[in-house]
Design a protein around this motif. Sequence first.
Motif, mmCIF file in Angstrom:
data_model
loop_
_atom_site.group_PDB
_atom_site.id
_atom_site.type_symbol
_atom_site.label_atom_id
_atom_site.label_comp_id
_atom_site.label_asym_id
_atom_site.label_seq_id
_atom_site.Cartn_x
_atom_site.Cartn_y
_atom_site.Cartn_z
ATOM 1 N N ILE A 2 121.890 104.540 -48.078
ATOM 2 C CA ILE A 2 121.931 104.921 -46.513
ATOM 3 C C ILE A 2 120.988 106.332 -46.422
ATOM 4 C CG2 ILE A 2 122.699 105.456 -44.493
ATOM 5 C CD1 ILE A 2 124.425 102.965 -44.821
ATOM 6 N N LEU A 3 121.794 107.140 -47.205
ATOM 7 C CA LEU A 3 121.172 108.367 -47.252
ATOM 8 C C LEU A 3 119.724 108.785 -48.051
ATOM 9 C CD1 LEU A 3 124.302 110.559 -48.122
ATOM 10 C CD2 LEU A 3 123.235 110.511 -45.797
ATOM 11 N N LEU A 4 119.341 107.596 -48.735
ATOM 12 C CA LEU A 4 118.031 107.803 -49.457
ATOM 13 C C LEU A 4 117.020 107.264 -48.546
ATOM 14 C CD1 LEU A 4 118.905 106.327 -53.156
ATOM 15 C CD2 LEU A 4 118.236 108.701 -52.685
ATOM 16 N N ILE A 5 117.462 105.866 -47.876
ATOM 17 C CA ILE A 5 116.624 105.544 -46.703
ATOM 18 C C ILE A 5 116.350 106.446 -45.775
ATOM 19 C CG2 ILE A 5 116.436 103.715 -44.992
ATOM 20 C CD1 ILE A 5 118.175 101.912 -46.734
ATOM 21 N N LEU A 6 117.235 107.089 -45.286
ATOM 22 C CA LEU A 6 116.843 108.114 -44.014
ATOM 23 C C LEU A 6 116.261 109.290 -44.827
ATOM 24 C CD1 LEU A 6 120.571 108.505 -42.461
ATOM 25 C CD2 LEU A 6 118.612 107.378 -41.545
ATOM 26 N N GLY A 7 116.435 109.976 -45.878
ATOM 27 C CA GLY A 7 115.573 110.626 -46.487
ATOM 28 C C GLY A 7 114.143 110.482 -46.697
ATOM 29 N N ARG A 8 113.965 109.371 -47.418
ATOM 30 C CA ARG A 8 112.491 108.877 -47.702
ATOM 31 C C ARG A 8 111.721 108.858 -46.219
ATOM 32 N NH1 ARG A 8 108.046 109.481 -50.064
ATOM 33 N NH2 ARG A 8 106.811 107.645 -49.830
ATOM 34 N N ASP A 47 100.556 117.099 -41.208
ATOM 35 C CA ASP A 47 99.136 116.722 -40.722
ATOM 36 C C ASP A 47 98.558 116.743 -39.334
ATOM 37 O OD1 ASP A 47 98.579 116.197 -43.628
ATOM 38 O OD2 ASP A 47 98.944 114.230 -43.248
ATOM 39 N N GLY A 48 99.596 117.271 -38.552
ATOM 40 C CA GLY A 48 99.284 117.310 -37.146
ATOM 41 C C GLY A 48 99.486 116.015 -36.321
ATOM 42 N N LYS A 49 99.918 115.001 -37.054
ATOM 43 C CA LYS A 49 100.033 113.668 -36.182
ATOM 44 C C LYS A 49 101.439 113.587 -35.258
ATOM 45 C CE LYS A 49 97.624 111.293 -39.718
ATOM 46 N NZ LYS A 49 97.255 112.377 -40.567
ATOM 47 N N ARG A 50 101.408 113.399 -33.896
ATOM 48 C CA ARG A 50 102.560 113.332 -33.107
ATOM 49 C C ARG A 50 103.397 112.056 -33.603
ATOM 50 N NH1 ARG A 50 100.735 110.879 -27.180
ATOM 51 N NH2 ARG A 50 98.869 109.601 -27.912
ATOM 52 N N GLU A 51 102.770 110.999 -34.144
ATOM 53 C CA GLU A 51 103.406 109.923 -34.802
ATOM 54 C C GLU A 51 104.649 110.539 -35.694
ATOM 55 O OE1 GLU A 51 99.542 108.269 -33.616
ATOM 56 O OE2 GLU A 51 100.235 109.901 -34.752
ATOM 57 N N GLY A 52 104.210 111.535 -36.544
ATOM 58 C CA GLY A 52 105.168 111.896 -37.546
ATOM 59 C C GLY A 52 106.172 112.672 -36.831
ATOM 60 N N TRP A 53 105.991 113.556 -35.522
ATOM 61 C CA TRP A 53 106.907 114.278 -34.976
ATOM 62 C C TRP A 53 107.816 113.418 -34.163
ATOM 63 C CZ3 TRP A 53 108.065 119.303 -35.843
ATOM 64 C CH2 TRP A 53 107.208 119.899 -36.294
ATOM 65 N N LEU A 54 107.071 112.233 -33.503
ATOM 66 C CA LEU A 54 108.330 111.137 -32.940
ATOM 67 C C LEU A 54 109.045 110.554 -34.135
ATOM 68 C CD1 LEU A 54 109.024 109.597 -30.667
ATOM 69 C CD2 LEU A 54 106.876 108.085 -30.988
ATOM 70 N N ALA A 55 108.585 110.200 -34.998
ATOM 71 C CA ALA A 55 109.467 109.537 -36.185
ATOM 72 C C ALA A 55 110.706 110.536 -36.394
ATOM 73 C CB ALA A 55 108.721 109.069 -37.410
ATOM 74 N N LEU A 56 110.309 111.838 -36.825
ATOM 75 C CA LEU A 56 111.615 112.964 -37.249
ATOM 76 C C LEU A 56 112.186 113.076 -35.939
ATOM 77 C CD1 LEU A 56 111.791 114.552 -39.579
ATOM 78 C CD2 LEU A 56 110.232 116.435 -38.576
ATOM 79 N N ALA A 57 111.951 113.034 -34.724
ATOM 80 C CA ALA A 57 112.983 113.218 -33.421
ATOM 81 C C ALA A 57 113.757 111.850 -33.611
ATOM 82 C CB ALA A 57 112.071 113.654 -32.110
ATOM 83 N N LEU A 58 113.310 110.939 -33.711
ATOM 84 C CA LEU A 58 114.180 109.565 -33.741
ATOM 85 C C LEU A 58 115.175 109.544 -34.967
ATOM 86 C CD1 LEU A 58 111.200 107.154 -32.883
ATOM 87 C CD2 LEU A 58 113.190 107.830 -31.347
ATOM 88 N N LEU A 59 114.394 109.924 -36.015
ATOM 89 C CA LEU A 59 115.523 110.010 -37.253
ATOM 90 C C LEU A 59 116.562 111.103 -36.928
ATOM 91 C CD1 LEU A 59 113.134 109.857 -40.068
ATOM 92 C CD2 LEU A 59 114.812 108.114 -39.751
ATOM 93 N N VAL A 60 116.219 112.475 -36.424
ATOM 94 C CA VAL A 60 117.463 113.256 -36.003
ATOM 95 C C VAL A 60 118.237 112.470 -35.038
ATOM 96 C CG1 VAL A 60 117.841 115.220 -34.693
ATOM 97 C CG2 VAL A 60 116.103 115.061 -36.388
ATOM 98 N N GLY A 107 116.163 102.126 -32.643
ATOM 99 C CA GLY A 107 115.438 103.357 -33.411
ATOM 100 C C GLY A 107 114.880 103.278 -34.589
ATOM 101 N N PHE A 108 115.503 102.271 -35.485
ATOM 102 C CA PHE A 108 114.798 101.946 -36.643
ATOM 103 C C PHE A 108 113.261 101.293 -36.486
ATOM 104 C CE2 PHE A 108 118.774 102.317 -39.069
ATOM 105 C CZ PHE A 108 118.456 103.384 -39.906
ATOM 106 N N LEU A 109 113.495 100.375 -35.432
ATOM 107 C CA LEU A 109 112.165 99.636 -35.139
ATOM 108 C C LEU A 109 111.011 100.633 -34.714
ATOM 109 C CD1 LEU A 109 110.116 97.218 -34.868
ATOM 110 C CD2 LEU A 109 111.445 97.097 -32.459
ATOM 111 N N LEU A 110 111.508 101.758 -33.866
ATOM 112 C CA LEU A 110 110.484 102.814 -33.340
ATOM 113 C C LEU A 110 110.081 103.612 -34.649
ATOM 114 C CD1 LEU A 110 112.012 103.697 -29.993
ATOM 115 C CD2 LEU A 110 109.894 102.217 -30.508
#
Length: 361
Positions: free
Chosen positions: A286-292, A303-316, A337-340
């Motif tokens: 589980i930690l490996l999945i979250l970490g990856r 790379d300046g992509k807001r999709e990356g920031w959104l994914a990071l916020a959802l993971l947090v 959460g995982f779907l998004l």
Amino acid sequence: WIDPRVALAVVALLGLYVVNLGGLLGGTAFEAGWFHGVRLVAEPLILLLVGFAFGGRRTLRWAIGSLCVTAVLVALYGIYQQLVGPVALVGMGYEYESQVRTIGSRLRSFGTLDEPFAYAAFLLFALCAALFWLRRSRLAVVVGSAATIGLVTSQVRSAAIVSLALLGLWLARRRLVALAGFIIASAVVAAATILIVLPGATQTQTVQTSESTYLTVNGRTEAWRVVFTDPGALPLGKGVGIVGTAAERAKRDAGVGVTEERNATAVDSGYFAALADVGIAGLVLILLILGRLAQLAVDAARDGKREGWLALALLVTLSFDAITRSSFTAFPTAYLGFLLVGLALAAAGEETTGDTAAKTD
């Protein structure tokens, strides 16, 4: 496109749940609790892979739009329920201990979701969208304000820690690195403190709803005691569905009365729940999945992509919420959460492909 490391870790984790080595050794390998345990873990992870496989910018836009509209309605209705109070809700046709639950004079249930923790998790996802996806606009202000006020009325203390971590992430996006680091570190310390003192949390209130029926309101059992009383079970776990949500579902399917069900052993932490089900190996996966997933999100954010920031916020949100709840098998936290996250990372990858093609041309 599905990240191969994520897919491999997901398959390995589901394999542990299906084989259920801890249950095989304990003689409880394939009982009803095992079926529910496998199902509750598999469904959110499959949604993660679905998001990766079928996501894109257009799909993500529609998904976030639906999330924001729904969250505003859910938040407003939850705020309304708090304003009118439990007595008025019962007068409208709601039932005590079914749709209306209280601790003292405080309303601790919300009609659109099962309990305040699910309500808070849903609004935290909307807050992620307002902070990291929506452009600066009136819509972002409306969604963010509704989510924030709804979180306050939910009275979920762990939501304050997640909000603090999201604030630190937002400051990091604004390149206020030192302040962001301090705030995120504070959130981590607070979360670790909750994890350490979790054994002190016990069932808080039992209410008699009829001559022979009792319900525990907002109860929690000692997670450390549940998992660590038998150190020999740590490597492989106690067995899938022996404790936690899956065990409760199995008892309900078997027609166990509420008075008996309230004594079922729960594990109010996603990390401890995995440890109880499939042991150290499952927790590591589980930690490996979250970490990856976090690594992919960080790369996209750089790379300046807001999709990356959104994914990071959802993971947090997912990672912090799982400290005090079985979030990895819960709706809406894990399922939505995982779907998004999958959709956001797929959209970030789609943009990367498009940018590369443009440069080649």
